[in-house]
Design an enzyme around this catalytic site. Structure first.
Site, PDB file in Angstrom:
ATOM      1  N   HIS A 146       0.851  -1.120   0.065  1.00 19.18           N
ATOM      2  CA  HIS A 146       0.118   0.052  -0.019  1.00 19.18           C
ATOM      3  C   HIS A 146       0.849   1.285  -0.162  1.00 19.18           C
ATOM      4  CE1 HIS A 146      -3.348   2.699   0.855  1.00 19.18           C
ATOM      5  NE2 HIS A 146      -2.762   3.126   1.763  1.00 19.18           N
TER       6      HIS A 146
ATOM      7  N   ASP B 206       1.045   4.985  -0.182  1.00 23.65           N
ATOM      8  CA  ASP B 206       0.340   6.535  -0.400  1.00 23.65           C
ATOM      9  C   ASP B 206       0.819   7.226  -1.404  1.00 23.65           C
ATOM     10  OD1 ASP B 206      -1.672   6.143   1.823  1.00 23.65           O
ATOM     11  OD2 ASP B 206       0.166   5.877   3.050  1.00 23.65           O
TER      12      ASP B 206
ATOM     13  N   ASP C 233      -7.556   1.507   2.671  1.00 17.39           N
ATOM     14  CA  ASP C 233      -7.000   2.595   3.580  1.00 17.39           C
ATOM     15  C   ASP C 233      -7.864   4.023   3.550  1.00 17.39           C
ATOM     16  OD1 ASP C 233      -5.537   3.645   5.698  1.00 17.39           O
ATOM     17  OD2 ASP C 233      -4.238   4.576   4.360  1.00 17.39           O
TER      18      ASP C 233
ATOM     19  N   HIS D 132      -6.341   9.638  -0.878  1.00 23.34           N
ATOM     20  CA  HIS D 132      -6.983   9.487   0.337  1.00 23.34           C
ATOM     21  C   HIS D 132      -6.285  10.415   1.501  1.00 23.34           C
ATOM     22  CE1 HIS D 132      -5.128   5.445   0.390  1.00 23.34           C
ATOM     23  NE2 HIS D 132      -4.690   6.137   1.602  1.00 23.34           N
TER      24      HIS D 132
END
Length: 1010
Positions: A264, A266, A376, A582
């Site tokens: 994951h 970001d 997330d 996000h």
């Protein structure tokens, strides 16, 4: 038997720490180092290698925050190294790592002299196999070392200067560790993995279970048979002592875990977007290197944007990824441009996340992702099931909902029902992390935590270091191999997300149903933090609507003389979609990220304004007549929806009279009374004659709250903020002005160190009162709210979301309702009792709260609607939101849902006046205003077909007809990717379609031009 369990466990921990781990590498030979520092931003590899390198001292301090150092590593491998059985040669590169926080500190990527990537080096992945360096015994390669500062600082949430290059300083952040040729003992390494897996499993098993003690005694025998002074020579005996317990098969009823490699990453957070690009290259190079040695390893990769960066900046790596996609090991998932926020993006933007993401994966890899992948994001909009299904996907995965502060989700596998009734097969992995190491603790937790035992038997575990990237490691693959069929552990198999979902669908057929939004009971402050980023998003979404509408109109009305700018619109859409990641749109990133976002929004606005101007000129012609370009889905000032025409502005001025130090504003539609402090004491619409403001209460009440959440400053608003509030009832001045027939009351206030100017405007014939609040915001750890106390007994509020609205109770009967003390709304929020309602719209605000109270004086109910205008968190950006802001809100009394929808568009689509020669008929006409056209554009395939996307906006069954006002040969229903679908309630003909839509149904129509 005497209980020496703890003694043995302590012995084991020390044996691993002091004997096994140091023996993994038997011989180590330091390399010769030279280096050069990049003065500012990163440069391409070949350019860096052409610079002058100087001798570099081992163990030296290095790395100003966000700086880049290039290291050249040179040496010769001794001839005898790697010649013994079970030994190989590797290069170890320690840039000064601390192993506790991979992804949140310095990182590096190794390059061959020809400019091709080898693999990354990171805190838990410091090795580079000699075989990857081109063969032979000579070592000569480069490491691009990134001095990313540790912004998290131990998650103390203390203000940090590191999020902005201008305040980060130049002090070195790191000190070089071991950089050397090393001989790996494979047997010792395998023993290390055996012990790690068994010890982790043992510690999770109940004390009363024999299996726990069996493992303990096997580990004890392992230590007994090994010579602590000759670990390498006795490691095989140690492994033999453990072979029996490792061979025990799992229980027949053991929970099954499908482990899919993951990282994951970001797309921006505690690092800027430019660093994310390098994080992706580092992570993906590790992944493809692992795949070369492990043909069964499968990696799930979301976010088309990240792979688009790799294609642009690392083409050689992209080619290797493409090969692994073809082999089925590197698996695109999610089908979105980025893992976006889902609370705040508008309906069309949410749709375009899937359009752009799925289109990229289809065009680049020939793969259509069938799952939405959002581990997330900070809560999940109730409109999402329909959007996902409309994009051709069938499954949904999230993880973040496990962070709920108060309530626990009752299921891990379920059908999620959206606002229109669409149901989506959804999984919420019980491992409660998207960064699993496949440790014994995590696997045991997944099995214990799974809430659907007895009905389902399988769940998903994404494994690999994430957030800051890194991905899976060879140690994680070793853990997966050992737990594939191991007594006391869930059964682990490596596979794709699709393979999991297909197995789960067959395994669990009678699914429970979760209806409505999946509200995250945490991170509620993300609806408000970084107001400029949110304003840029809202403005960009509506400019894109206008640009596509007028560009499509120009292309059709000029019979092709105007060239539809498809490529430029796609570029601008993708840039907007990136900002909806996000941690960008929610305002939870460092200052650098939000500075970039603001620059991007300025560029987006300039680009779209240019496109709108060009399209308007093409379609209106050259002339001096004044036309209103009405991009709204409703008529405005006499101009039909989606048309350009001469407006019929009212010639009557608004009545404004002084009263008791305040003012009464009256336009014959509504009447507003403001007291001497600029507070709204009365608001009536003439149609109902009813008073909207509660007795002895106010509208337009600004309130300043203490805002000191327990943790996660930019993310969280904690409920106790309400207990410390200052009502800004006083005014420095109140005066009346006039603007083009409108009446404007200007109110000046002070809030702490901040100055506030409000312009309260009533325009001729307007059904709503507009309030623009201009703030020079200089507060820290404060929350500014704007409230309206309404004389309405509302048991629920309606808040706009994508392609509809969601109802939420105003009472707090249950813990689930109490947890929703801060909620998200798009352009409007509405409260009502039977027969009467009030709509509050906004131009850029998302955070709201709605509360109710029964008055002792008359037994009536006051429902208070408040908007969260500004915050001032100290982490991760200590200067968040300081500076100038303009925030516009309207309040419309006597409004139903239909009026709320209309008000939302009016507030966000300011009148656009353009000179030209002749009016322009709209491309489409709709007979029922409940059917709202959200987007008009030309088809993605360049065919010239016209696309109209619309939705039922009132939450009821609605019928109507959409007619093309141009020659149309055929009309058909399509999905978001503009492929033919069966759409219930759509009866298409040559020139239009008759619609009978269920509440909130989303429909996309494709019109083939004749």
């Amino acid at each position: 038997m005497h209980d020496d369990r703890r003694i043995t466990e302590v012995r084991l921990h020390r044996f691993v720490r002091e004997r096994i781990t140091p023996s993994v590498y038997g011989r180590i030979l330091p390399l010769a180092l030279s280096s050069c520092d990049v003065p500012d931003e990163p440069v391409p590899a070949l350019e860096a290698m052409r610079q002058e390198f100087h001798p570099q001292e081992h163990g030296a301090a290095w790395g100003k925050p966000w700086g880049t150092k290039w290291l050249r590593l040179q040496g010769e491998v001794p001839e005898s190294w790697g010649t013994e059985p079970d030994t190989t040669v590797e290069v170890l590169v320690d840039l000064g790592f601390t192993i506790e926080t991979p992804g949140f500190q310095c990182e590096g990527i190794a390059w061959r002299p020809d400019g091709t990537i080898i693999k990354a080096v990171s805190p838990r992945n410091q090795y580079i196999p000699l075989k990857l360096l081109g063969g032979g015994m000579a070592v000569d390669f480069y490491v691009e070392a990134a001095a990313n500062p540790d912004v998290a600082q131990g998650w103390t949430f203390a203000a940090t200067p590191y999020g902005d290059k201008s305040t980060a300083g130049t002090a070195p952040q790191y000190r070089l560790g071991t950089i050397a040729i090393a001989e790996l003992n494979q047997t010792v390494w395998e023993l290390q993995q055996d012990v790690w897996t068994l010890a982790g499993l043992m510690e999770q098993l109940p004390l009363e279970l024999p299996r726990r003690h069996e493992i303990l005694r096997a580990l004890e025998r392992m230590m007994d048979v090994m010579d602590p002074d000759d670990v390498a020579g006795t490691a095989a005996a140690g492994r033999e002592a453990l072979a029996g317990v490792l061979a025990r098969p799992a229980y027949a009823s053991a929970h099954q875990l499908v482990a899919t490699g993951h990282a994951h990453i970001d797309s921006a957070w505690l690092w800027p977007v430019r660093e994310t690009m390098r994080k992706c290259a580092r992570t993906f190079s590790n992944v493809v290197s692992l795949m070369d040695d492990n043909p069964d390893f499968v990696f799930s990769c979301s976010s088309a944007q990240q792979l688009a960066w790799i294609k642009e900046f690392y083409p050689e790596l992209f080619s290797r990824i493409r090969e692994k996609v073809c082999s089925g090991q590197f698996v695109p998932v999610g089908g979105m441009w980025v893992e976006s926020d889902t609370n705040m993006p508008g309906g069309e933007a949410m749709a375009r996340q899937f359009v752009e993401g799925k289109s990229f994966f289809l065009s680049e890899f020939g793969i259509e992702c069938r799952e939405a992948w959002l581990p997330d994001s900070f809560g999940y909009s109730a409109a999402l099931p329909q959007i996902v299904k409309s994009a051709g996907s069938r499954w949904f995965l999230t993880q973040k909902i496990s962070w709920n502060q108060t309530n626990r989700m009752p299921h891990h596998t379920f059908n999620w029902e959206g606002i229109d009734g669409t149901r989506l097969f959804t999984h919420f992995p019980p491992v409660d992390t998207y960064n699993s190491e496949l440790s014994g603790r995590e696997l045991a937790h997944a099995e214990r935590n799974y809430r659907d035992h007895g009905r389902g038997t399988v769940s998903l575990v994404p494994f690999g270091f994430g957030d800051g990237g890194g991905g899976p490691t060879r140690e994680m693959l070793a853990a997966a191999a050992r737990t594939a069929d191991l007594e006391g552990s869930p059964k682990v198999r490596i596979g794709s997300a699709e393979s999991f979902f297909r197995q789960a669908e067959q395994d669990y057929t009678s699914l429970p149903v979760w209806v409505g939004e999946m509200y995250l009971e945490l991170h509620r402050g993300t609806y408000t933090s970084q107001a400029r980023t949110k304003k840029g998003n809202r403005r960009s979404e509506h400019l894109l609507r206008e640009a596509e509408l007028w560009c499509a109109t120009a292309a059709v009305r000029t019979d092709g003389a105007y060239a539809y700018p498809a490529a430029e619109l796609k570029r601008l859409w993708r840039l907007v979609l990136l900002q909806q990641f996000h941690d960008i749109l929610p305002g939870s990133s460092i200052a650098w990220v939000h500075q970039d976002a603001e620059r991007n929004y300025q560029a987006i606005e300039a680009g779209l304004e240019a496109l709108i101007g060009q399209a308007a000129a093409a379609v209106l012609g050259s002339g001096e007549r004044e036309f209103l370009l009405n991009a709204a889905p409703h008529a405005r000032d006499g101009v039909p929806a989606l048309a350009a025409g001469e407006p019929a502005f009212s010639s009557e001025a608004v009545s404004a009279t002084a009263e008791a130090g305040g003012y009464v504003l009256d336009n014959g539609v509504i009447r507003a009374v403001l007291d001497a402090n600029g507070l709204l004491t009365s608001l009536r619409d003439y149609a109902s004659g009813r008073e909207a403001i509660a007795p002895d209460q106010y509208g337009n009440l600004l309130e300043l709250h203490r805002d000191t959440p327990n943790e996660w400053d930019a993310w969280d608003i904690d409920e106790f903020y309400r207990r410390n509030v200052t009502a800004l009832t006083g005014a420095e001045s109140v005066r009346l002005e006039g603007e083009g027939g409108a009446a404007v009351v200007v109110v000046e206030r002070l809030a702490g160190a901040s100055s506030i100017t409000q312009r309260i405007t009533l325009a001729p014939e307007s059904p709503s009162l507009s309030i623009t609040t201009s703030v020079d915001w200089q507060e820290r750890e404060k929350l500014l709210k704007l409230g309206f106390a309404l004389d309405i007994r509302a048991d629920r509020s309606a808040a706009e979301t994508q392609f509809g609205h969601v109802f939420r109770p105003t009472h707090i009967n249950t813990s689930w309702e109490a947890a929703k003390f801060e909620i998200c709304a798009h352009r409007w929020i509405h409260v009502a009792e039977p027969g009467y309602g009030v709509a509050v719209s906004n131009a850029s605000t998302y955070g709201h709260d709605v509360a109710r109270n029964v008055r002792e004086s008359d037994g009536g109910t006051t429902t208070t609607v408040r908007l969260s205008l500004l915050r001032a968190p100290k982490f991760p950006d200590p200067e968040a939101d300081r500076g100038l802001h303009d925030l516009t809100v309207t309040i419309r009394p006597g409004a139903g849902i239909a009026e709320a929808v209309q008000e939302g568009y009016r507030t966000n689509l300011a009148p656009r006046m353009v000179r030209g020669a002749a009016p322009v008929e709209p491309l489409f006409s709709v007979t029922n205003p409940a059917l709202v056209i959200e987007a008009v554009k030309l088809a993605e395939d360049g065919s010239g077909d016209v696309i109209a996307r619309l939705y039922e906006s009132l939450g009821e069954r609605s019928t109507g007809r959409v007619t093309a006002n141009f020659a149309s040969a055929a009309v058909r229903a399509v999905d978001l990717l503009e492929r033919d679908v069966q759409s219930p309630g759509v009866e298409a003909g040559a020139g239009g379609a008759t619609l009978q839509l269920r509440p909130f149904q989303l429909v996309t129509l494709r019109f083939t031009r004749a």
